[in-house]
Design an enzyme around this catalytic site. Structure first.
Site, PDB file in Angstrom:
ATOM      1  N   GLU A   1      -0.745  -9.337  -0.812  1.00 45.56           N
ATOM      2  CA  GLU A   1      -2.186  -9.609  -0.669  1.00 45.56           C
ATOM      3  C   GLU A   1      -2.880  -9.613  -2.033  1.00 45.56           C
ATOM      4  OE1 GLU A   1      -2.128  -6.447   2.287  1.00 45.56           O
ATOM      5  OE2 GLU A   1      -3.304  -7.738   3.608  1.00 45.56           O
TER       6      GLU A   1
ATOM      7  N   GLY B   1       0.464  -5.023   0.835  1.00 48.12           N
ATOM      8  CA  GLY B   1      -0.703  -5.071  -0.054  1.00 48.12           C
ATOM      9  C   GLY B   1      -0.396  -5.725  -1.392  1.00 48.12           C
TER      10      GLY B   1
ATOM     11  N   GLU C   1       4.063  -5.435   7.501  1.00 40.13           N
ATOM     12  CA  GLU C   1       3.268  -4.380   8.154  1.00 40.13           C
ATOM     13  C   GLU C   1       3.579  -4.169   9.620  1.00 40.13           C
ATOM     14  OE1 GLU C   1       2.038  -6.642   6.065  1.00 40.13           O
ATOM     15  OE2 GLU C   1       0.648  -5.709   4.661  1.00 40.13           O
TER      16      GLU C   1
ATOM     17  N   ALA D   1       0.862  -1.175   0.000  1.00 38.87           N
ATOM     18  CA  ALA D   1       0.000   0.000   0.000  1.00 38.87           C
ATOM     19  C   ALA D   1       0.899   1.226   0.000  1.00 38.87           C
ATOM     20  CB  ALA D   1      -0.881  -0.022   1.235  1.00 38.87           C
TER      21      ALA D   1
HETATM   22  N1  CAA Z   1       4.614   3.094  -0.891  1.00 36.96           N
HETATM   23  C1  CAA Z   1       5.050   4.205  -1.499  1.00 36.96           C
HETATM   24  N2  CAA Z   1       6.269   4.344  -2.055  1.00 36.96           N
HETATM   25  C2  CAA Z   1       7.074   3.263  -2.010  1.00 36.96           C
HETATM   26  C3  CAA Z   1       6.685   2.055  -1.402  1.00 36.96           C
HETATM   27  C4  CAA Z   1       5.389   1.983  -0.831  1.00 36.96           C
HETATM   28  N3  CAA Z   1       4.916   0.867  -0.253  1.00 36.96           N
HETATM   29  N4  CAA Z   1       7.720   1.171  -1.489  1.00 36.96           N
HETATM   30  C5  CAA Z   1       8.700   1.804  -2.129  1.00 36.96           C
HETATM   31  N5  CAA Z   1       8.330   3.065  -2.444  1.00 36.96           N
HETATM   32  C6  CAA Z   1       9.113   4.093  -3.132  1.00 36.96           C
HETATM   33  C7  CAA Z   1      10.230   4.612  -2.261  1.00 36.96           C
HETATM   34  O1  CAA Z   1       9.754   5.633  -1.398  1.00 36.96           O
HETATM   35  C8  CAA Z   1      11.200   5.144  -3.288  1.00 36.96           C
HETATM   36  O2  CAA Z   1      10.721   6.396  -3.768  1.00 36.96           O
HETATM   37  P1  CAA Z   1      11.732   7.658  -3.849  1.00 36.96           P
HETATM   38  O3  CAA Z   1      12.772   7.222  -4.848  1.00 36.96           O
HETATM   39  O4  CAA Z   1      10.850   8.755  -4.338  1.00 36.96           O
HETATM   40  O5  CAA Z   1      12.257   7.832  -2.473  1.00 36.96           O
HETATM   41  C9  CAA Z   1      11.036   4.159  -4.446  1.00 36.96           C
HETATM   42  O6  CAA Z   1       9.795   3.498  -4.225  1.00 36.96           O
HETATM   43  C10 CAA Z   1      12.118   3.093  -4.470  1.00 36.96           C
HETATM   44  O7  CAA Z   1      12.159   2.481  -3.190  1.00 36.96           O
HETATM   45  P2  CAA Z   1      13.521   2.255  -2.370  1.00 36.96           P
HETATM   46  O8  CAA Z   1      14.472   3.346  -2.644  1.00 36.96           O
HETATM   47  O9  CAA Z   1      13.144   1.984  -0.951  1.00 36.96           O
HETATM   48  O10 CAA Z   1      14.043   0.930  -3.086  1.00 36.96           O
HETATM   49  P3  CAA Z   1      14.933  -0.214  -2.424  1.00 36.96           P
HETATM   50  O11 CAA Z   1      15.366  -1.094  -3.537  1.00 36.96           O
HETATM   51  O12 CAA Z   1      15.979   0.333  -1.555  1.00 36.96           O
HETATM   52  O13 CAA Z   1      13.919  -1.055  -1.490  1.00 36.96           O
HETATM   53  C11 CAA Z   1      11.852  -2.118  -0.931  1.00 36.96           C
HETATM   54  C12 CAA Z   1      12.820  -1.717  -2.055  1.00 36.96           C
HETATM   55  C13 CAA Z   1      12.493  -3.202  -0.057  1.00 36.96           C
HETATM   56  C14 CAA Z   1      10.609  -2.704  -1.588  1.00 36.96           C
HETATM   57  C15 CAA Z   1      11.525  -0.887  -0.081  1.00 36.96           C
HETATM   58  O14 CAA Z   1      11.120   0.178  -0.934  1.00 36.96           O
HETATM   59  C16 CAA Z   1      10.443  -1.097   0.925  1.00 36.96           C
HETATM   60  O15 CAA Z   1      10.665  -1.738   1.950  1.00 36.96           O
HETATM   61  N6  CAA Z   1       9.228  -0.581   0.644  1.00 36.96           N
HETATM   62  C17 CAA Z   1       8.133  -0.630   1.565  1.00 36.96           C
HETATM   63  C18 CAA Z   1       7.541  -2.035   1.616  1.00 36.96           C
HETATM   64  C19 CAA Z   1       6.442  -2.104   2.634  1.00 36.96           C
HETATM   65  O16 CAA Z   1       6.645  -1.864   3.812  1.00 36.96           O
HETATM   66  N7  CAA Z   1       5.221  -2.462   2.190  1.00 36.96           N
HETATM   67  C20 CAA Z   1       4.069  -2.581   3.033  1.00 36.96           C
HETATM   68  C21 CAA Z   1       3.290  -1.316   3.067  1.00 36.96           C
HETATM   69  S1  CAA Z   1       2.004  -1.357   4.282  1.00 36.96           S
HETATM   70  C22 CAA Z   1       0.744  -2.238   3.544  1.00 36.96           C
HETATM   71  O17 CAA Z   1       0.863  -2.715   2.450  1.00 36.96           O
HETATM   72  C23 CAA Z   1      -0.511  -2.327   4.374  1.00 36.96           C
HETATM   73  C24 CAA Z   1      -1.558  -3.178   3.809  1.00 36.96           C
HETATM   74  O18 CAA Z   1      -1.518  -4.393   3.921  1.00 36.96           O
HETATM   75  C25 CAA Z   1      -2.725  -2.585   3.190  1.00 36.96           C
END
Ligand code: CAA
Length: 262
Positions: free
Chosen positions: A118, A115, A138, A70
């Site tokens: 999911e 998400g 999460e 998400a």
């Molecule tokens: N939402 C919004 N933006 C996201 C994102 C997310 N879930 N995941 C990554 N991005 C964005 C980053 O902010 C970054 O943007 P900028 O360049 O503008 O800063 C871009 O994507 C690239 O990401 P990274 O620089 O972090 O890339 P990385 O290779 O170093 O890492 C990753 C990749 C491991 C996927 C890391 O981005 C990460 O951990 N992302 C978050 C994953 C996460 O926690 N997901 C769960 C969200 S909560 C949820 O989903 C709740 C639900 O069940 C409904």
């Protein structure tokens, strides 16, 4: 977190005969699911349910991610009420995929987190590259899975491993996800599209009505008592004999599968 400004640009839908392909196009945020994307995906699923689609392939743009979860930037500003509505929007999409009269395939080439994991699980099959990464991170964000993960994960891989993944946020690769039964097929990274097309071809070769019914019954087995599920199966099996399979009559269709012995 970069967003495309026009909601319509975030999800691309194309249809070629009975196959609809849906691509989430937010590569700069690793295809994160915001409200626009959830709504566009739900719209695509609903429309495909009425236009003769037999298979839908859902992909994330770019090499790195199917969907990284998400949209965290969007969630930063949520009130509890807004968060609940966001969760319900996710559920609406997952339920639409559950009830859809076509087979949905998640094509997972990279991260499928939160998400994204999911969304993949809500599809009927997941076809993943060995470079795919699945996880429910999460709890590390002070949240729980909000798009159906708490309900789908244990059904896919059993309560014990599901609990491990959710409470530790541990990520697993495509091959491990396949070994656990979360992923239907795993392939070498450069063979992913071939593997997806093999599934598409396999589904298109079968009888459309039979496949729709089989999907419905398989899904309902997850929450229906055994006896009621069996009764539902018997009714549906009977109905199959009240109609012609695609392209040929029943007798020919049955005999084709037993050679020329009879
Ligand atoms: N939402 C919004 N933006 C996201 C994102 C997310 N879930 N995941 C990554 N991005 C964005 C980053 O902010 C970054 O943007 P900028 O360049 O503008 O800063 C871009 O994507 C690239 O990401 P990274 O620089 O972090 O890339 P990385 O290779 O170093 O890492 C990753 C990749 C491991 C996927 C890391 O981005 C990460 O951990 N992302 C978050 C994953 C996460 O926690 N997901 C769960 C969200 S909560 C949820 O989903 C709740 C639900 O069940 C409904």
């Amino acid at each position: 977190m970069t967003n495309n400004n026009d909601p319509a640009d975030k999800v691309e839908v194309s249809k070629d005969e009975a196959v609809t392909r849906v691509t989430i196009r937010r590569p700069k945020s690793l295809n994160a699911l915001d409200v626009d994307v959830l709504e566009s995906l739900a719209e695509a699923v609903t429309e495909a349910g009425h236009d003769g689609t037999r298979v839908m392939v859902i992909s994330g743009s770019g090499e790195k991610a199917f969907v990284a979860g998400a949209d965290i930037g969007m969630m930063e500003h949520f009130s509890p009420r807004e968060a609940q509505e966001f969760s319900r929007k996710g559920h609406y999409l997952m339920l639409a995929l559950d009830r859809a009269p076509f087979i949905s395939i998640a094509r997972v080439q990279g991260y499928a987190l939160g998400g994204g994991c999911e969304l993949a699980m809500a599809c009927d099959l997941i076809v993943a590259s060995e470079k795919a990464v699945f996880g429910q991170p999460e709890v590390g964000l002070g949240l729980i899975p909000g798009f159906g993960g708490t309900q789908m994960l244990a059904a896919r891989i059993g309560l014990s491993v599901a609990t491990d993944l959710v409470v530790t946020g541990r990520r697993i690769g495509g091959r491990d996800a396949a070994a656990l039964g979360m992923v239907s097929r795993v392939s070498a990274h450069d063979r992913l599209d071939e593997e997806v097309e093999d599934v598409v071809k396999g589904v298109l070769q079968g009888d459309a009505h039979a496949i729709r019914e089989a999907k419905r019954l398989l899904r309902q087995s997850l929450y229906m008592p055994f006896e009621i599920g069996l009764s539902s199966e018997a009714a549906s099996f009977g109905n199959c004999f009240d109609r012609q399979p695609t392209g040929e009559d029943r007798k020919t269709s049955l005999r084709r599968h037993v050679g020329k012995k009879r």
